[in-house]
Write an enzyme that holds these catalytic residues in place. Structure first.
Site, PDB file in Angstrom:
ATOM      1  N   ASP A  33       1.046  73.888  42.368  1.00 21.38           N
ATOM      2  CA  ASP A  33       0.121  73.516  41.300  1.00 21.38           C
ATOM      3  C   ASP A  33       0.365  72.054  40.933  1.00 21.38           C
ATOM      4  OD1 ASP A  33      -1.509  73.297  39.114  1.00 21.38           O
ATOM      5  OD2 ASP A  33      -0.652  74.975  38.003  1.00 21.38           O
ATOM      6  N   ASP A  63      -6.664  71.643  42.675  1.00 15.54           N
ATOM      7  CA  ASP A  63      -5.290  71.288  42.357  1.00 15.54           C
ATOM      8  C   ASP A  63      -4.266  72.392  42.626  1.00 15.54           C
ATOM      9  OD1 ASP A  63      -6.435  72.841  40.373  1.00 15.54           O
ATOM     10  OD2 ASP A  63      -5.345  71.881  38.739  1.00 15.54           O
ATOM     11  N   GLU A  64      -4.671  73.503  43.218  1.00 17.12           N
ATOM     12  CA  GLU A  64      -3.740  74.595  43.476  1.00 17.12           C
ATOM     13  C   GLU A  64      -3.924  75.111  44.905  1.00 17.12           C
ATOM     14  OE1 GLU A  64      -3.466  77.665  40.390  1.00 17.12           O
ATOM     15  OE2 GLU A  64      -4.762  76.429  39.123  1.00 17.12           O
TER      16      GLU A  64
END
Length: 396
Positions: free
Chosen positions: A9, A105-106
């Site tokens: 993350d 973003d992950e």
């Protein structure tokens, strides 16, 4: 290697990328936001200093400014975020080809096959964390576990710039002590429903009888019980591998609280037509229909029933949805309705029923023809009598 699933993350992603281009915002409360002049402008992301002042993602700008009057606002630059996401994933691919994005973003990574080259899951997580920091100037938090759900819990557990290992030895002592709302798929509505019955932690979910959870939340209840007990076995997909379609659904938030069954029927029919058209376009049939009904006070029920044989015509989907609604009707003012098709099979894979087969096939052929007309002349070119009745009453 016991713990070979990683969840990476990128911390405060949008805001962190912006500070690379404007370092003056690094040590002040800052948020990436929509148009400040717009009444609908919201906070898209915030840095840690803004978070400490109570600023939340998705809240209106005016509300965030009330909490933090000196909040600095930066417009979003989506191309930048996409490029840094690509660069981060390029690093992940150096360790495994099983990289499954979960937003920009992950990402989940499966590194079970990388042990001989790079070490165990924790060592690979530390290497990724250090490389992203050194090469991109960004920080990541990485969860390491034996399944995807617990790996995500690990990445959320300690931020920023950290690695957390959640193995089986941590399940009861740490994971089960976490709030129920921390777990994947537990949104605010589900969390409120669970809280009404004294279910506050992930351990409470794990220890509850699965049948009780099914009565409260439908199929979601069984999924959450499996997740809480560490039984998630969903694989991390290879790069570029398409996800198998498991359900097809549609929902709508009504413009006002609705109590009339006539309006409920009309809405369910429109939803069933939308779902049916998508099933036919994909060459699939539904072996199950599920409805979601949410009241004006955010109470929610989900119920499902099997279809035998599987079907893709709107009338069958609609009748099943209406039957479920009537069985579970709590006489709420309804604000949201949803219809979802599950237990999907390919067209022609289902067992043939001796009863009503000819009528069902005729319906499917008719609705496929209607699909073609609507594609050519527009969605409103063909409407069912129930929908036309609504227009006639409005005109009258």
């Amino acid at each position: 290697m016991e713990n070979g699933i990683l969840h990476v993350d990128m911390n405060n992603f949008y805001a962190s990328v912006e500070t690379l281009f404007a370092p003056q915002y690094r040590d002040v409360p800052m948020a990436v936001a929509g148009d400040k002049e717009s009444r609908h402008g919201i906070i898209l992301a915030k840095n840690m200093l803004a978070k400490e002042r109570g600023v939340k993602t998705a809240e209106p700008i005016w509300q965030a400014m009330r909490k933090c009057p000196d909040l600095q606002l930066v417009p979003p630059h989506h191309r930048r975020y996409a490029e840094f996401s690509r660069l981060a994933q390029k690093i992940y691919y150096d360790y495994t080809d099983r990289v499954e994005p979960f937003g920009l973003d992950e990402c989940w990574l499966d590194v079970y096959g990388s042990q001989r080259l790079f070490g165990d899951g924790e060592e690979i997580a530390q290497a990724i964390r250090q490389r992203v920091k050194a090469e991109l100037g960004l920080t990541v938090s990485v969860g390491v576990s034996f399944n995807k759900v617990f790996a995500k819990l690990g990445s959320d557990y300690k931020k920023p710039d950290a690695v957390t290992v959640f193995g089986r030895d941590k399940m009861e002592s740490v994971i089960w002590q976490l709030p129920a709302g921390d777990m994947l798929l537990v949104g605010p509505t589900t969390q409120r429903t669970l809280a009404k019955y004294g279910v506050a932690t992930i351990g409470d979910i794990a220890r509850l009888d699965v049948k009780v959870l099914q009565r409260l939340l439908g199929r979601l209840g069984e999924t959450l019980w499996r997740y809480a007990n560490g039984l998630d076995d969903s694989p991390v997909r290879k790069a570029g591998q398409a996800e198998e379609v498991k359900t097809v659904g549609n929902s709508t938030t009504l413009p006002r609280d609705v109590t009339s069954e006539e309006e409920i029927r009309r809405t369910l029919l429109e939803l069933a037509e939308s779902v049916g058209a998508r099933l036919r376009r994909m060459g699939l049939k539904a072996g199950e229909v599920q409805i979601t009904v949410r009241g004006g006070d955010f109470q929610e029920i989900q119920r499902q029933r099997k279809l035998d044989p599987p079907a893709c015509d709107s009338q069958t989907l609609y009748r099943a949805a209406l039957d479920l609604y009537r069985r579970e009707n709590k006489h709420w003012p309804v604000r949201l309705l949803g219809v979802r098709a599950g237990r999907l099979t390919g067209d022609g894979e289902e067992q043939t029923s001796l009863f009503g087969e000819e009528d069902r096939e005729r319906l499917e052929r008719l609705e496929s023809a209607v699909d073609l007309v609507r594609e050519r002349f527009g969605k409103g070119s063909v409407a069912r009598a129930l929908s036309l009745e609504k227009e006639e009453k409005r005109d009258g």
